[in-house]
Design a protein around this motif. Structure first.
Motif, PDB file in Angstrom:
ATOM      1  N   ASP A 150      -4.586  -0.035   5.658  1.00 58.16           N
ATOM      2  CA  ASP A 150      -4.996   0.493   4.347  1.00 58.16           C
ATOM      3  C   ASP A 150      -3.887   1.403   3.828  1.00 58.16           C
ATOM      4  OD1 ASP A 150      -6.391   1.063   2.104  1.00 58.16           O
ATOM      5  OD2 ASP A 150      -7.992   2.180   3.076  1.00 58.16           O
ATOM      6  N   ILE A 151      -2.835   0.786   3.307  1.00 52.62           N
ATOM      7  CA  ILE A 151      -1.665   1.533   2.843  1.00 52.62           C
ATOM      8  C   ILE A 151      -2.076   2.522   1.745  1.00 52.62           C
ATOM      9  CG2 ILE A 151       0.597   1.357   1.720  1.00 52.62           C
ATOM     10  CD1 ILE A 151       0.819  -1.468   2.908  1.00 52.62           C
ATOM     11  N   GLY A 152      -1.599   3.752   1.878  1.00 49.49           N
ATOM     12  CA  GLY A 152      -1.850   4.737   0.828  1.00 49.49           C
ATOM     13  C   GLY A 152      -3.281   5.207   0.756  1.00 49.49           C
ATOM     14  N   CYS A 153      -4.065   5.008   1.831  1.00 48.01           N
ATOM     15  CA  CYS A 153      -5.414   5.571   1.840  1.00 48.01           C
ATOM     16  C   CYS A 153      -5.295   7.071   1.549  1.00 48.01           C
ATOM     17  CB  CYS A 153      -6.064   5.322   3.201  1.00 48.01           C
ATOM     18  SG  CYS A 153      -7.818   5.689   3.241  1.00 48.01           S
ATOM     19  N   ALA A 217      -5.731  -7.313  -7.556  1.00 47.70           N
ATOM     20  CA  ALA A 217      -5.564  -5.886  -7.850  1.00 47.70           C
ATOM     21  C   ALA A 217      -6.216  -5.521  -9.178  1.00 47.70           C
ATOM     22  CB  ALA A 217      -4.078  -5.526  -7.869  1.00 47.70           C
ATOM     23  N   VAL A 218      -6.120  -6.406 -10.153  1.00 54.66           N
ATOM     24  CA  VAL A 218      -6.771  -6.174 -11.447  1.00 54.66           C
ATOM     25  C   VAL A 218      -8.279  -6.075 -11.254  1.00 54.66           C
ATOM     26  CG1 VAL A 218      -7.273  -7.179 -13.712  1.00 54.66           C
ATOM     27  CG2 VAL A 218      -4.942  -7.298 -12.781  1.00 54.66           C
ATOM     28  N   LYS A 219      -8.832  -6.991 -10.475  1.00 56.75           N
ATOM     29  CA  LYS A 219     -10.279  -7.053 -10.273  1.00 56.75           C
ATOM     30  C   LYS A 219     -10.803  -5.850  -9.493  1.00 56.75           C
ATOM     31  CE  LYS A 219     -13.867 -10.287  -8.778  1.00 56.75           C
ATOM     32  NZ  LYS A 219     -14.137 -11.619  -8.173  1.00 56.75           N
ATOM     33  N   GLN A 220     -10.028  -5.370  -8.518  1.00 61.59           N
ATOM     34  CA  GLN A 220     -10.514  -4.305  -7.639  1.00 61.59           C
ATOM     35  C   GLN A 220     -10.157  -2.900  -8.114  1.00 61.59           C
ATOM     36  OE1 GLN A 220      -9.054  -5.360  -3.669  1.00 61.59           O
ATOM     37  NE2 GLN A 220     -11.015  -6.334  -3.243  1.00 61.59           N
ATOM     38  N   SER A 260      -5.759   1.230  -0.871  1.00 58.54           N
ATOM     39  CA  SER A 260      -5.146   0.246  -1.771  1.00 58.54           C
ATOM     40  C   SER A 260      -5.826  -1.109  -1.730  1.00 58.54           C
ATOM     41  CB  SER A 260      -3.660   0.101  -1.440  1.00 58.54           C
ATOM     42  OG  SER A 260      -3.455  -0.128  -0.064  1.00 58.54           O
ATOM     43  N   ARG A 261      -7.020  -1.163  -1.139  1.00 59.57           N
ATOM     44  CA  ARG A 261      -7.862  -2.359  -1.201  1.00 59.57           C
ATOM     45  C   ARG A 261      -7.150  -3.605  -0.642  1.00 59.57           C
ATOM     46  NH1 ARG A 261     -11.641  -2.662  -1.091  1.00 59.57           N
ATOM     47  NH2 ARG A 261     -12.986  -3.207  -2.831  1.00 59.57           N
ATOM     48  N   SER A 262      -7.400  -4.777  -1.217  1.00 53.34           N
ATOM     49  CA  SER A 262      -6.805  -6.018  -0.696  1.00 53.34           C
ATOM     50  C   SER A 262      -5.287  -6.026  -0.828  1.00 53.34           C
ATOM     51  CB  SER A 262      -7.384  -7.226  -1.434  1.00 53.34           C
ATOM     52  OG  SER A 262      -8.746  -7.404  -1.122  1.00 53.34           O
ATOM     53  N   LEU A 263      -4.785  -5.337  -1.835  1.00 53.27           N
ATOM     54  CA  LEU A 263      -3.333  -5.283  -2.041  1.00 53.27           C
ATOM     55  C   LEU A 263      -2.649  -4.736  -0.799  1.00 53.27           C
ATOM     56  CD1 LEU A 263      -0.809  -5.425  -3.898  1.00 53.27           C
ATOM     57  CD2 LEU A 263      -1.362  -3.092  -4.625  1.00 53.27           C
ATOM     58  N   GLY A 264      -3.074  -3.573  -0.324  1.00 52.87           N
ATOM     59  CA  GLY A 264      -2.447  -2.962   0.837  1.00 52.87           C
ATOM     60  C   GLY A 264      -2.662  -3.755   2.105  1.00 52.87           C
ATOM     61  N   ALA A 265      -3.876  -4.295   2.289  1.00 54.91           N
ATOM     62  CA  ALA A 265      -4.178  -5.051   3.512  1.00 54.91           C
ATOM     63  C   ALA A 265      -3.306  -6.287   3.626  1.00 54.91           C
ATOM     64  CB  ALA A 265      -5.653  -5.440   3.521  1.00 54.91           C
TER      65      ALA A 265
END
Length: 469
Positions: A150-153, A217-220, A260-265
């Protein structure tokens, strides 16, 4: 002549050695050559690519010239590395609160040939790669799993122009606002379209991976993850000695925790796989594979990690903005900080290192942060003291004393609700995995790091929303 702006699409006619060089070229052209026709910009860039040494003394283009001269070799090379026989020294804070397996994990990391300095925070516990609460300084190398999935949590606290009593008298209204304006879990997002400048960030167009992830990223945007991620309404008590520029006293506040949600994962998974393929380590250390920052992959990961960090920040900004708008409230002060990230930092020896903080809060002199406890215990607003032994870091929370599985096995929803009722805390969603009993005593954790941070005030949760079990 009007301004002419180059786009990533315009630069497709030029073969840059790396995506980072392309991004740098685009930024330089659009910042310093605004009134130059695009055709002339492309001609100039082509000439720099062909003859970079001619531009090494140029006032604005020398940085691009040096980047091109020192362009990394993109040929995939796999190298095998051995661990040092003994771990380098690292300092521990609150060692009596740290389990042996977390210490052993840190010892393994300190045997890496790239490891220079390290530290363990009092909330440390076993994780993947580095232990949660582990801080590691390396030379010219980034460990994707040392940053985490989770990058940038991050934590974000907004102190509002509403009285603390608002949380007691308007509980029903606040629950409705949380239900309407927040979203939790790995799927879906908010019903309302969310807008933020991050969605137009040029770096989303720099790699195929980032291009593919942009739609998700737009959706989340403005949503939160599962597990220990939360959005809370609560009260803040600011001390007489606080330096936030607000009078001491009690305020209503919003506290959020997510990343960062799915983006970071997806970034983490993608570059961890590359690192493990390029950097061969003994089996017990394979998750600590690294990328050098002078490699194309290392530059790509660094760029992607920073974009994910900005995206995480944008998610919190949308959450707080939406809640404040719904309440008609204004923000008096904001305290926020990353964990699960890596920074370029110059330490006391005068050298620059890559400092990984896997579940640790930056605590350089004067830097503000928020360290949460649990659903029923306070979070602490802190200001860093800049302790070199901790690599200018502090804990990122109370830290788990039970694994999620053990918490599920030993805690019932009924007993957890009794704990919440006793402290007059309302929970929306949540699971026994996040039971207050699964966490260490935050008061003891804070006492163990009195040389790392000063406390400016406390946040007390009142209405908590988390992902459903």
């Amino acid at each position: 002549m009007g301004k002419q702006k180059l786009t990533i699409k315009d630069l497709q006619v030029i073969s840059f050695p790396t995506d980072v060089a392309r991004s740098l070229a685009l930024n330089l052209m659009n910042r310093h050559f605004k009134h130059t026709p695009n055709e002339e910009k492309l001609t100039l860039l082509t000439d720099i690519l062909e003859q970079p040494h001619r531009y090494t003394q140029h006032a604005t283009l020398s940085i691009l010239a040096h980047k091109l001269i020192n362009a990394p070799d993109e040929t995939p090379v796999s190298e095998t590395y051995l661990l040092e026989d003994e771990p380098r020294h690292f300092d521990m804070f609150g060692s009596k609160h740290i389990d042996t397996n977390a210490i052993q994990q840190m010892e393994l990391a300190m045997r890496l040939p790239i490891a220079v300095k390290g530290a363990l925070m009092p909330d440390a516990h076993h994780g993947y790669g580095l232990p949660i609460g582990g801080v590691l300084a390396t030379h010219n190398a980034i460990i994707p799993y040392g940053v985490g999935m989770d990058i940038g949590c991050r934590m974000a606290l907004s102190i509002l122009d509403l009285p603390a009593s608002y949380t007691e008298h308007r509980t029903h209204e606040l629950k409705k606002v949380l239900e309407r304006e927040t979203h939790f879990g790995n799927d879906g997002g908010l019903e309302q379209v969310q807008e933020h400048a991050i969605l137009d960030h040029a770096d989303f167009q720099l790699t195929d991976l980032l291009k593919r992830l942009h739609g998700k990223a737009v959706k989340q945007l403005g949503s939160s993850g599962s597990g220990n991620h939360f959005v809370e309404f609560g009260t803040v008590a600011l001390y007489e000695t606080n330096t936030l520029g607000l009078p001491p006293g009690n305020y209503m506040a919003i506290l959020s925790h997510s990343g960062s949600r799915s983006l970071g994962a997806n970034i983490a998974q993608h570059y961890t796989a590359i690192a493990m393929n390029r950097c061969k380590l003994p089996r017990e250390a394979k998750q600590l594979a690294w990328l050098t920052l002078d490699s194309a992959e290392g530059e790509e990961y660094w760029l992607s990690m920073n974009l994910a960090g900005e995206y995480a920040k944008a998610c919190h900004e949308r959450i707080h903005r939406n809640l404040c708008k719904a309440l008609g409230a204004k923000v008096l002060s904001t305290v926020e900080n990353h964990h699960n990230f890596a920074w370029r930092e110059t330490l006391a020896d005068g050298n620059e290192y890559i400092v990984h903080r896997k579940g640790a809060t930056p605590a350089a002199p004067g830097i503000y942060g928020i360290i949460p406890g649990s659903m029923v215990t306070p979070g602490f607003i802190v200001r860093g003291l800049g302790n070199e032994a901790s690599l200018n870091s502090a804990s990122h929370g109370a830290g788990r004393k039970m694994s999620r599985q053990k918490a599920r096995e030993t805690t019932t929803m009924s007993s957890m609700k009794k704990m919440l009722q006793a402290e007059k805390v309302t929970l929306m969603g949540g699971s026994t995995e996040e039971s207050p009993g699964a966490y260490k005593d935050i008061e003891l954790i804070m006492k163990s790091q009195h040389t790392l941070v000063d406390v400016e005030g406390k946040f007390h949760p009142k209405i908590v929303r988390m992902a459903k079990d």
